[in-house]
Design a protein around this motif. Structure first.
Motif, PDB file in Angstrom:
ATOM      1  N   THR A 199       0.813  -1.220   0.000  1.00 25.43           N
ATOM      2  CA  THR A 199       0.000   0.000   0.000  1.00 25.43           C
ATOM      3  C   THR A 199       0.844   1.267   0.000  1.00 25.43           C
ATOM      4  N   VAL A 200       1.917   1.285   0.793  1.00 21.90           N
ATOM      5  CA  VAL A 200       2.688   2.531   0.962  1.00 21.90           C
ATOM      6  C   VAL A 200       3.824   2.659  -0.037  1.00 21.90           C
ATOM      7  N   ALA A 201       4.143   1.581  -0.757  1.00 15.06           N
ATOM      8  CA  ALA A 201       5.257   1.648  -1.704  1.00 15.06           C
ATOM      9  C   ALA A 201       4.893   2.525  -2.900  1.00 15.06           C
ATOM     10  N   ALA A 202       5.835   3.364  -3.282  1.00 18.99           N
ATOM     11  CA  ALA A 202       5.666   4.244  -4.442  1.00 18.99           C
ATOM     12  C   ALA A 202       6.565   3.759  -5.569  1.00 18.99           C
ATOM     13  N   PRO A 203       6.196   4.045  -6.821  1.00 19.37           N
ATOM     14  CA  PRO A 203       7.071   3.655  -7.947  1.00 19.37           C
ATOM     15  C   PRO A 203       8.460   4.267  -7.793  1.00 19.37           C
TER      16      PRO A 203
ATOM     17  N   ARG B 218      11.757   0.982   5.292  1.00 19.80           N
ATOM     18  CA  ARG B 218      11.525   2.085   6.242  1.00 19.80           C
ATOM     19  C   ARG B 218      10.037   2.427   6.342  1.00 19.80           C
ATOM     20  N   LYS B 219       9.378   2.511   5.211  1.00 15.24           N
ATOM     21  CA  LYS B 219       7.947   2.837   5.228  1.00 15.24           C
ATOM     22  C   LYS B 219       7.153   1.767   5.956  1.00 15.24           C
ATOM     23  N   ARG B 220       7.440   0.523   5.651  1.00 13.49           N
ATOM     24  CA  ARG B 220       6.712  -0.582   6.271  1.00 13.49           C
ATOM     25  C   ARG B 220       6.947  -0.622   7.782  1.00 13.49           C
TER      26      ARG B 220
ATOM     27  N   PHE C 215      -1.171   8.634   4.923  1.00 12.78           N
ATOM     28  CA  PHE C 215       0.107   8.169   4.387  1.00 12.78           C
ATOM     29  C   PHE C 215      -0.103   7.118   3.296  1.00 12.78           C
ATOM     30  N   PHE C 216      -1.114   6.283   3.457  1.00 18.45           N
ATOM     31  CA  PHE C 216      -1.429   5.312   2.414  1.00 18.45           C
ATOM     32  C   PHE C 216      -1.719   6.011   1.087  1.00 18.45           C
ATOM     33  N   PHE C 217      -2.267   7.217   1.178  1.00 16.38           N
ATOM     34  CA  PHE C 217      -2.618   7.961  -0.033  1.00 16.38           C
ATOM     35  C   PHE C 217      -1.432   8.755  -0.572  1.00 16.38           C
ATOM     36  N   THR C 218      -0.712   9.472   0.331  1.00 16.22           N
ATOM     37  CA  THR C 218       0.374  10.353  -0.130  1.00 16.22           C
ATOM     38  C   THR C 218       1.683   9.602  -0.365  1.00 16.22           C
TER      39      THR C 218
END
Length: 465
Positions: free
Chosen positions: A14-18, A27-29, A75-78
């Motif tokens: 969910t939080v990973a960005a391209p 770190r995000k996880r 954060f899931f969105f941004t």
């Protein structure tokens, strides 16, 4: 444990960005999991304060938990970790201080302010040392400010000793558990990533070894093909002097036969005065010269072939590139014929450490390509010079240019079809790999009406290994 893994995987997706690296995703996880479980930990504190009729104090952890869960949703969105860490750390730092003041101070609250240390620790782990210094300074200033403010709080008279002890045990135990669990989780993840990297490195090393073996086989295959192409030319070159030797030997045998017949039964003076005797001697002398020239020609061809292959010398040695060029040109003379002119523009270049036989193979491939490009008459020009610590060999022709599409893949392995037969084109890729193995460069430039130039750059110091 499986539920935690599933939750971790869901958060990671969910939080990973391209474009996120493996470390960014980790770190995000990790930070999201910490905040999630920290928010859940607020429930026991809220229930305890409510049971002790501390309604305002109970609202603070509940408000904090709600704010953090809302922050996770945002954060899931941004997917912006920087903003998420900073905002979350601000609430981590502020809420325990407010809660401590609401409960009556350091002792009465059971040192609930210890939760604030998680703010600079979170920044340290997820943002780095540089930014964490400022957050730790903020933590120290907040502690000092709370100590000063505590002097103006009304004393708590109805707080029992067991309640304060319970507060201390819960706060210290919970913070210690969170810190230890976070570090353990982070270390485990790092170890897993290191193991993954180690396995990938082993795979890459195995692949690299296979590529090196393939490159060696490719060079060997191209060398055998080159020697095969030489065979026809060398056979032609040797057959000519051998034919001359056979003819001269035949003449000498017949002349010798005539001399033997004259010697038998004739006086010496009669033999000397006989014109047939003089003619026979002259023919044998003339044909002896033919035999000498022919054998010298054969010896030269064999010497050039030996120099080309360098079969009896060490692979890496000091070599004169001009000698290699001249040797290759001599062996390919049959391909040039009478229509192709060779223009040598040699400069002053030093001998360099190299594998002469491999470089000779490169020269032959470039000369062969030039011959193919020239239709009928033409010129092949060879220039040598030294520039910026490199020996430069330029081999150009005035034949047909190479198309732009072909130029882009000239040094790549490819296939060609001819009369329903498919063959692999290895000449140019092999030449490119040989030059690269000498820490050099092989480039090409082709223009319509001007022909093609191949440029070989080799370091004067030689290849590094």
């Amino acid at each position: 444990m499986q539920t935690l893994k599933d939750l971790s995987s869901y958060i990671d997706r969910t939080v990973a960005a391209p474009g996120d690296s493996t470390e960014d995703r980790l770190r995000k996880r990790t930070f999201t999991l910490i905040l999630f479980f920290k928010s859940l930990c607020c429930a026991p504190w809220a229930l305890l304060y409510a049971a002790l009729s501390l309604s305002v104090a109970a609202l603070l952890p509940l408000s904090y938990a709600g704010t953090m869960l809302l922050g996770i949703a945002v954060f899931f969105f941004t997917k912006n970790l920087v903003v998420f860490v900073r905002v979350s750390s601000f609430f981590m730092l502020l809420v325990p201080v407010l809660l401590q003041l609401q409960l009556g101070g350091f002792a009465a609250s059971g040192a609930v302010m210890i939760w604030s240390i998680l703010a600079p620790l979170a920044v340290l782990v997820f943002r780095g040392v540089g930014e964490a210094r400022y957050w730790f300074a903020g933590f120290v200033l907040t502690v000092l400010a709370a100590c000063v403010a505590e002097q103006y709080l009304a004393p708590v008279v109805d707080r029992q000793a067991w309640q304060i002890s319970l507060f201390f045990a819960m706060n210290v135990g919970a913070v210690g558990t969170i810190v230890f669990g976070t570090i353990q989780y982070f270390v485990d993840q790092v170890r897993k990533e290191q193991e993954t990297i180690r396995q990938q490195n082993e795979t890459l090393e195995s692949t690299l070894s296979q590529l090196r073996d393939m490159q060696h086989q490719l060079i060997l295959k191209e060398k055998m093909a080159t020697l095969g192409n030489l065979a026809a030319g060398i056979a032609h070159e040797i057959n000519t002097p051998i034919g001359a030797v056979r003819g001269a030997v035949d003449v000498c045998i017949r002349c010798l036969k005539n001399v033997v017949e004259l010697v038998s039964g004739h006086a010496p003076q009669d033999i000397v005065d006989n014109p047939q005797y003089e003619k026979s001697l002259q023919l044998m002398q003339r044909n002896g010269s033919v035999i000498t020239e022919a054998t010298e020609r054969i010896a030269t061809i064999v010497s050039n072939l030996k120099d080309f292959a360098r079969l009896d010398e060490a692979e890496l040695q000091e070599a004169d590139l001009h000698a290699g060029l001249d040797t290759t040109l001599t062996l390919m003379q049959h391909e040039f014929g009478d229509g192709i002119r060779i223009n040598r523009e040699y400069g002053q270049i030093p001998s360099i450490p190299c594998s002469p036989n491999q470089l000779n193979q490169v020269f032959m491939s470039l000369f062969s390509r030039a011959v193919e490009a020239i239709d009928g008459a033409g010129t092949i020009t060879i220039r040598t010079l030294v520039e910026a610590g490199n020996v430069i060999i330029v081999i150009g022709d005035d034949g047909q240019e190479i198309s732009k599409n072909r130029l882009a893949t000239l040094f790549d392995l490819g296939f060609s079809a001819d009369d329903s037969r498919i063959s692999m084109n290895t000449s140019m890729p092999s030449a490119y790999n040989i030059v690269r193995s000498h820490d050099g460069e092989l480039s090409v430039m082709s223009q319509s009406g001007k022909g093609t130039e191949f440029t070989v750059r080799l370091p004067v110091s030689g290849r590094r290994g």
